[in-house]
Design a protein around this motif. Structure first.
Motif, mmCIF file in Angstrom:
data_model
loop_
_atom_site.group_PDB
_atom_site.id
_atom_site.type_symbol
_atom_site.label_atom_id
_atom_site.label_comp_id
_atom_site.label_asym_id
_atom_site.label_seq_id
_atom_site.Cartn_x
_atom_site.Cartn_y
_atom_site.Cartn_z
ATOM 1 N N LYS A 7 0.825 -1.208 0.000
ATOM 2 C CA LYS A 7 0.000 0.000 0.000
ATOM 3 C C LYS A 7 0.861 1.260 0.000
ATOM 4 O O LYS A 7 0.464 2.286 -0.561
ATOM 5 C CB LYS A 7 -0.977 -0.006 1.180
ATOM 6 C CG LYS A 7 -0.362 0.139 2.555
ATOM 7 C CD LYS A 7 -1.463 0.104 3.622
ATOM 8 C CE LYS A 7 -0.908 0.343 5.020
ATOM 9 N NZ LYS A 7 -1.980 0.299 6.052
ATOM 10 N N LEU A 238 -5.731 0.424 -3.915
ATOM 11 C CA LEU A 238 -5.268 0.955 -2.639
ATOM 12 C C LEU A 238 -6.424 1.092 -1.657
ATOM 13 O O LEU A 238 -6.291 0.758 -0.477
ATOM 14 C CB LEU A 238 -4.597 2.316 -2.852
ATOM 15 C CG LEU A 238 -4.099 3.046 -1.597
ATOM 16 C CD1 LEU A 238 -3.024 2.223 -0.902
ATOM 17 C CD2 LEU A 238 -3.561 4.427 -1.968
ATOM 18 N N SER A 242 -6.640 -0.940 1.986
ATOM 19 C CA SER A 242 -6.392 -0.085 3.153
ATOM 20 C C SER A 242 -7.722 0.439 3.669
ATOM 21 O O SER A 242 -8.666 -0.307 3.834
ATOM 22 C CB SER A 242 -5.423 1.047 2.791
ATOM 23 O OG SER A 242 -5.940 1.849 1.763
#
Length: 302
Positions: A7, A238, A242
């Motif tokens: 990430k 992403l 996350s």
């Protein structure tokens, strides 16, 4: 590779790519109108994403297209035109810095519509960040009195669009691949973008006949394929690995890249604007620090 490391790699790549997008918009506007630039950006991104993501589009279920359409217009269509219009009056460096309000907007909309918790530290962070944005706008207007800094509000509106989009993808689109979301978004946006471009009366012969127009279209092609198409795939991934606030924290380093490009291009940037930039990023830091502390307490008590 562990998700924790992956990430951060995504975050750095996005910072470099999106930080360079603002100078590409500025260069594209030399030979194109804002509507033409926004349309070409979407068209180039659409062609690229539909080609590379065609199989992913076929996997999108009927009931998921509602969110694909919403995130397409909200997260890509409107911001493409908003940024183009904004940079007709606002420096590219300032636009890149104001884009840093995205994490603050993400939290605000997360609390209002997506049941995100709002602590005292987060409130302080949002207030500090928005105060810095106001300072940046006021100081920019003083340095460049010939520019209409009301256009900077368009950047803030675009940041709000991004913020809503982040929350929607995280909450409702976890079961769609990152490529599927991006390709589906731009499949929906291709026709509206073509209609807008034709509405402007753009002369397609000018691409080869006029060097200025041709170069501007080249800049926008790079912006569309790399800065929008490829970057959007990475950004959607992403978000999925996350959380919304971390994902939108790509705006920590976007202003740095955007500022460097602006200075290299001869844009004037004052000390007060630099201080305002730090205030904005401080606000974003406080918001994210509050989130990290809350997560840490939860892990400890578990």
């Amino acid at each position: 590779m562990p998700i924790k490391n992956l990430k951060w790699i995504y975050l750095i790549l996005l910072s470099l790519v999106w930080g360079s997008s603002f100078i590409l918009i500025k260069k594209g506007l030399v030979g194109l109108t804002p509507l033409q630039l926004g349309s070409f950006r979407i068209i180039f991104a659409s062609i690229f994403l539909i080609v590379v993501g065609f199989k992913s589009i076929l996997r999108i279920r009927k009931e998921q297209w509602k969110w694909i359409i919403i995130t397409g217009f909200n997260g890509s269509f409107f911001p493409a035109y908003l940024f183009a219009f904004a940079e007709t009056e606002v420096d590219s460096a300032v636009a890149s810095i104001l884009n840093a309000t995205t994490p603050l907007m993400t939290l605000i909309f997360g609390v209002l519509f997506f049941r995100m918790l709002f602590t005292q530290n987060k409130i302080i962070g949002v207030a500090v960040g928005l105060l810095g944005a106001l300072g940046l706008i006021i100081s920019g207007a003083q340095i460049n009195p010939d520019q209409n800094y009301f256009y900077s509000g368009l950047v803030v509106v675009a940041a709000a669009c991004y913020a809503i989009n982040v929350n929607i993808i995280k909450r409702y689109m976890q079961d769609i691949s990152a490529l599927g979301i991006a390709a589906g978004n731009f499949l929906v946006l291709l026709l509206p973008a073509v209609v807008v471009l034709l509405f402007t009366g753009f002369n397609f012969e000018a691409i080869t006949a006029d060097p200025v127009t041709g170069l501007s279209v080249t800049y926008v092609a790079i912006l569309g394929v790399i800065g929008t198409g490829i970057a959007l795939i990475i950004f959607n991934k992403l978000i999925q690995i996350s959380d919304p606030v971390f994902s939108s924290s790509v705006t920590y380093t976007i202003p740095v890249v955007g500022l460097i490009w602006g200075i290299l291009d001869g844009e004037v940037f004052s000390i007060f604007q630099l201080l305002s930039t730090f205030v904005i990023l401080l606000g974003v830091f406080l918001v994210n620090r509050s989130r990290n502390l809350s997560s840490g307490k939860k892990k400890t008590s578990a």
